[in-house]
Each structure stands twice: as C-alpha cells, then as structure tokens.
Design an enzyme around this catalytic site. Structure first.
Site, PDB file in Angstrom:
ATOM      1  CB  CYS A   1      -5.638   4.076  31.892  1.00  0.00           C
ATOM      2  SG  CYS A   1      -6.257   3.999  33.568  1.00  0.00           S
ATOM      3  CG  HIS A   2      -2.878   4.951  29.044  1.00  0.00           C
ATOM      4  ND1 HIS A   2      -2.694   4.431  30.297  1.00  0.00           N
ATOM      5  CD2 HIS A   2      -2.664   6.269  29.149  1.00  0.00           C
ATOM      6  CE1 HIS A   2      -2.374   5.410  31.124  1.00  0.00           C
ATOM      7  NE2 HIS A   2      -2.353   6.532  30.460  1.00  0.00           N
ATOM      8  N   GLY A   3      -6.272   2.422  26.682  1.00  0.00           N
ATOM      9  CA  GLY A   3      -6.822   1.670  25.566  1.00  0.00           C
ATOM     10  C   GLY A   3      -6.072   0.401  25.190  1.00  0.00           C
TER      11      GLY A   3
ATOM     12  CE1 TYR B   1      -1.907   9.959  31.505  1.00  0.00           C
ATOM     13  CE2 TYR B   1      -3.919  10.743  30.476  1.00  0.00           C
ATOM     14  CZ  TYR B   1      -3.242   9.783  31.195  1.00  0.00           C
ATOM     15  OH  TYR B   1      -3.897   8.660  31.597  1.00  0.00           O
TER      16      TYR B   1
END
Lengths: 190, 429
Positions: free
Chosen positions: A153-155, B296
C-alpha cells in the site's frame, strides 16, 4: 435581565437567587455530560464483540520456510516458520538502526514472558501504518529490501523478525499475546 | 449587496402571508431580484451545478437506501440486487455513483475558480470558509459512501483510512477502536458508516444554506475582482439573466454526466470493488477514487519522521493540513488585487499550482515506488509552498497590472477614460 428590583448582583454578597443560578447551571452541565456519554460510548465495542474467543492452532501444519494466515478477532495473523538462515539474519540485525528497537529474541516471547520458539514468528498481519496486509514469503510480490515483509500500500519494509526497517510504518508488526499449550499447539488471545 | 427588497406582494394571499412569514419575499430577493454582476463568466456557473448535484445525490441516495442492506453478509449482494432486480435500480445506482464523481469535479472547478479570481478575499472570508467546511463534509460523506457496497476497495479503503487515525499520539488507538466498534473494520463499522452517510448530506445542505446566505451579503465576486460600485449600471437581476446562464451550463454538464451514467458508469471506479470484501487479502494496488488521489499522494509522501513527529502521524497531518490550509488563504494571500487577471506572477503561480495538483493526482494513482515517491514529495512541497511562501510573498514583491476602475469600466472601457492608470489602492477599496 435589565430589571432592577430582581437583579441579584449587589454588594451584599451572594443571594438565594445566585444559589439557584449556580445550582441550575451545575445540574445542566452535569446532566449534559451524563446524556452525552452514552451517545459517545455506544460506538465502542459491544459486549459480544468484547467477549472474543481465543483460537488454537497446530504449528506442525506450517512447513519450514513458509507462512500461513489464520483469522483472529476478525483479522488475519501471520504464522511464519522461519529458516535457520532467517533467524540468524534477524539476530544479526539486532545491532542495525531500528525505528522501533527490539531484539529478535523478544519477538517470539510468550504472553507470560517466557521464551517461545525462535522458528515460529506469530504476528498480526496488519501493517502498523495503515493496516494493509504485508506481502510475505510464498506469495506473489516483492518481499522488501530486508527479506521479511513488504506492504504494497505505502511501501513499508519489514525484516525477518517483522521489524519496521523502511517506509512510513511507525512500529514493528504487532505480536499478539499467545502461549504454547503443547510442543506444537499455540493459543492466540490470552 | 442585499439592498432594500423590491418585492411587492400581488395577490391577497401573498399580502396576508408576507405579514406573517415573508418566505415569498425571501425567495424573490434571493433567487429573482438578487443583483448579480453583469460580467460573470461560465466559471461562475459551477455553484449552480453543485446545488443541482447535491439535490441529485440526496434524491438518488434516499431511494437507494430503500433497497440497500447495511450488513457485512448482505451489503454486496444488495448492491447486485439493486443493479439487477430493482426497477430502474441500475439507473439510480449509476446516477448516485457517477454523481459523486461529477460532484467532486464541479467542486474542484469551483474551488480553483475561487483561488484564481480571489473570491476568498475581503469581504468573503466567511463565505470561503463555509465552502471549505462543505468540502470537508463532502470528503467524509463520499468516503463513507464508498465503504457501503462492501467490495474489496470499500473494505480496504475503510481499513487504511481509519487506521491512519491511530497515528494520532496517545489517543489514536482508542479513537480507532471507537470508530470501528470492534477490533477491525466489521459489521459495527459498516452500520454506523451507513447511518452517517445518510446524515451528513443534510448537514451539508445546512452549511450550503449558510454559504448562500454569506454569498448574498457581499454579493458575487466577478472576474475583475473589483467590487460593484453602481448597482444599476453594473448588475442585472439573477432571474432571468443568471437562471438562464446557469441553466444552460447545468444542461451541458448534465449531458456529459448522462453519457457516463449510461455508457461508462464504471469508467471512474475500480474493478476491484466488484470483488466482495475479504479481510484476508489486501488488493495488490489500493487506490482511492480519482477525486481523492491528490490528497492520498500527500498522505503517502510523508514516509519519513519529521524530528519527533512519526511518519504515520505526519502523513495524516499533512493530508488534513492540505485541506485545512484553505481556511487560512484569505490571510495568507497578501496581495490587494483580487483577480489573477491583473497579477502577472500570481497568475503563473496559480497555473503551476493547478498543474502540480494534477501531478499529485497522478502520484496518488501510481504505486509507492521510485520515482513516484520522489515526485510526490516534491509536489507536496509545491502544494504547501503555494500557500505558505508564494501567496504571502507575491503580495509584497509583485507589481500588479491596473485593474479597471469599475465593472462598468471593464465592460465599456471608453466610457470613462480616467479609469485607466489609477493607483491600485484607490481602485481596490
């Protein structure tokens, strides 16, 4: 309010009317709080949600070098059977720069503080950043720069002890409370 | 702008009612006689478009609620039931789903129009601030609405975004458990999101009424940014002049909307949301709906600790800050000139800001890997720099062009030659 004869503020100190004002105000504040709390608290976990059963799992079903996910409290838990090389790497990394410093040996402790089994790493399968399920061994995808888990998702990169090494997650993967009931059966949720 | 009312009750009933509840007078002053600058361009029609879409979303939402079931075992199936079995259910659901996208598209145009023409400046700070609150409420409503179909993207969007609140120091975890009503996103979460998704649009409606009220006190800004000085010469009544102009824009906008409703209802969504929610599998590529992508990207850009602030809280704070900073814009922009038409450097900065906002959207769509992680960090810096460095500094160092002396002057430049070349401070006040 502008009425003079009934006005309660004067130099003679508090009157019965002041007492009524203060008492009424106090009752309203207290009553307001008492009404507000049920409205807020109703959103917290209900009794049946809290009465959460624990689960028992036979670790012998997990071959060395692989990982399974079991459901607990509505979310998956990783059970990874680590290889000797992975454990050694995790021990070596104890001295690396860690965001959430914790020795590898402490990552496999049981709920009562006694040592568990170094080869079985049991952790909540929820990235401590935003709750995605990190990708682990045996799954399609990148395992991250440290060979443990990688959150797509966000590494966030986790090492072979599930410790956060790189990326936005603040904490190591959370180790739930568990105890061994026998040599291979573990009870998660104590 | 709200001068003396020109309403004259005609029938006996109107006269009778006007002395008791002057609601016809109010409607007349607000929607018919309301003096509106002559020179509004089509960018000003998006307010009307937004009003139409709020009504459209509420109407379609109310009927969808008659068929939807807010239960983890039935929610996904109830959407399929709406799409396949309910009479015209496919139409109503597509209208609602595509409507959300068009609502956000219109609100972005509306916000960027305000930023270009300085509509946030004195005396419209409260009007602007109410707009920012409406936008925040829209974000919350859309987020909770997206969870309701209980597909994979619904579930993981709910999980990812609520988890971020856990990044708030000390009380974060308690708040997340309270929001979830359990230890993970589940039945209690879905149920309360449904309740709030039904409630918030009416809160939005309430704030929209305040927004329109706050518009009608100072009146519309206009492309020159110069305030109305002569109501007779420079304004026209809202009806029929702007009811027709807004109406035309609304019809054109609805045509594009209808194309998406009928021919591409899923073009703006994600196929993964047609997979039922599965708490055991995170989709390989979690992306929010397109209208949240820039924010986001800002959230993801902060993947490093800032001194004592952990990355997780930093990302959340940056994302919220990127919206809340709009509240401070009236005071951050130091220029006396409202419209970017007369600000050579401000205009360029605005276009850079717009391009950067779109770039942030692209970053939000791309996976969190280099080079996108670096681009997102740079674009996040540019986003905040526009508000915190460029707008405050430009007001001091920029030498703006001369705005027209008045709106009338901008329409008929030769009518009053003395208008051109007046000092700025005289022009503005």
């Amino acid at each position: 309010m502008s009425d003079t004869s009934l006005n309660s503020t004067h130099e003679d100190g508090p009157t019965r009317r002041d007492m009524i004002h203060v008492a009424t105000g106090a009752m309203m504040v207290g009553g307001g709080a008492m009404v507000a709390w049920p409205l807020v608290h109703q959103m917290n976990p209900a009794a049946d949600t809290l009465a959460m059963a624990s689960i028992e799992f036979d670790l012998a079903t997990v071959p060395e070098g692989s990982q399974v996910k079991v459901m607990w409290r509505g979310s998956p838990v990783f059970i990874r059977h680590r290889t000797a090389a992975e454990i050694e790497q995790a021990n070596k990394d104890d001295t690396a720069t860690l965001r959430d410093p914790e020795a590898n040996a402490n990552r496999t402790k049981q709920a009562d503080g006694s040592d568990g089994k170094a080869q079985y790493l049991i952790m909540e399968a929820s990235c401590t950043h935003a709750g995605c399920i990190p990708v682990g061994v045996g799954e399609n995808g990148y395992l991250g720069a440290f060979g443990g888990w990688f959150c797509p998702c966000h590494g966030s990169h986790y090492d072979t002890a599930g410790r956060i090494r790189q990326g936005p997650a603040p904490l190591n993967l959370i180790v739930p409370k568990y105890v061994y009931l026998s040599d291979t059966v573990v009870k998660i949720g104590v | 702008m709200s001068g003396p009312s020109k309403y004259i009750p005609q029938s006996g009933f109107e006269k009778w009612l006007d002395k008791r509840l002057p609601i016809i007078r109010f409607a007349n002053d607000t929607l018919i006689d309301f003096p509106t600058p002559k020179n509004l361009n089509y960018w000003w029609t998006f307010g009307g478009i937004l009003a139409i879409f709020l009504i459209l979303q509420i109407l379609t939402g109310i009927v969808l609620a008659m068929h939807y079931v807010a239960h983890v075992d039935f929610a996904f199936a109830s959407i399929a039931h709406i799409m396949r079995d309910v009479n015209y259910g496919w139409l109503l659901r597509n209208m609602h789903m595509v409507g959300a996208s068009f609502f956000f598209f219109a609100v972005y145009v509306h916000i960027f129009r305000g930023l270009y023409y300085g509509s946030y400046k004195e005396p419209r700070e409260v009007l602007w601030g109410l707009g920012v609150i409406i936008f925040l409420l829209m974000v919350m409503t859309a987020f909770m609405g997206y969870v309701l179909p209980w597909g994979q993207m619904s579930f993981w969007a709910a999980k990812v975004i609520t988890n971020l609140i856990g990044g708030i120091p000390f009380i974060g975890e308690t708040i997340v458990t309270w929001l979830w009503g359990g230890f993970s996103v589940g039945q209690p979460t879905l149920n309360r999101f449904y309740s709030l998704h039904y409630l918030l649009p009416f809160v939005i409606l309430g704030v929209v009424i305040l927004h329109v009220w706050a518009l009608h006190v100072p009146g519309n800004n206009n492309p020159t940014g110069v305030e109305v000085q002569d109501v007779e010469k420079e304004t026209v009544p809202f009806h029929p002049y702007y009811t027709v102009k807004d109406g035309f824009a609304i019809v054109v906008f609805l045509m594009v909307y209808a194309w998406f409703v009928f021919y591409g209802p899923d073009l703006l969504g994600h196929p993964d949301n047609y997979i039922p929610a599965n708490p055991q599998v995170t989709p390989a590529h979690i992306v929010p709906e397109w209208y949240f992508l820039p924010f986001y990207a800002i959230l993801r850009a902060i993947d490093f600790d800032i001194f004592i602030i952990p990355a997780k809280f930093g990302g959340l704070a940056a994302m919220l800050g990127s919206i809340l900073i709009l509240l401070a814009v009236p005071w951050l922009d130091t220029s006396k000139i409202k419209s970017m038409r007369y600000r050579p450097w401000g205009r360029i900065a605005w276009f850079v800001f717009l391009a950067n906002f779109i770039l942030l959207g692209v970053c939000g769509f791309m996976p969190a890997e280099p080079p996108w992680t670096y681009i997102a960090k740079a674009a996040t810096f540019v986003y905040f720099a526009y508000f915190l460095i460029v707008l405050p500094a430009l007001g001091v160092i920029e030498s703006p062009d001369m705005p027209p002396k008045s709106i009338a002057d901008s329409i008929h430049p030769k009518a009053d030659k003395s208008g051109a070349g007046n000092p700025v401070n005289v022009v503005v006040k």
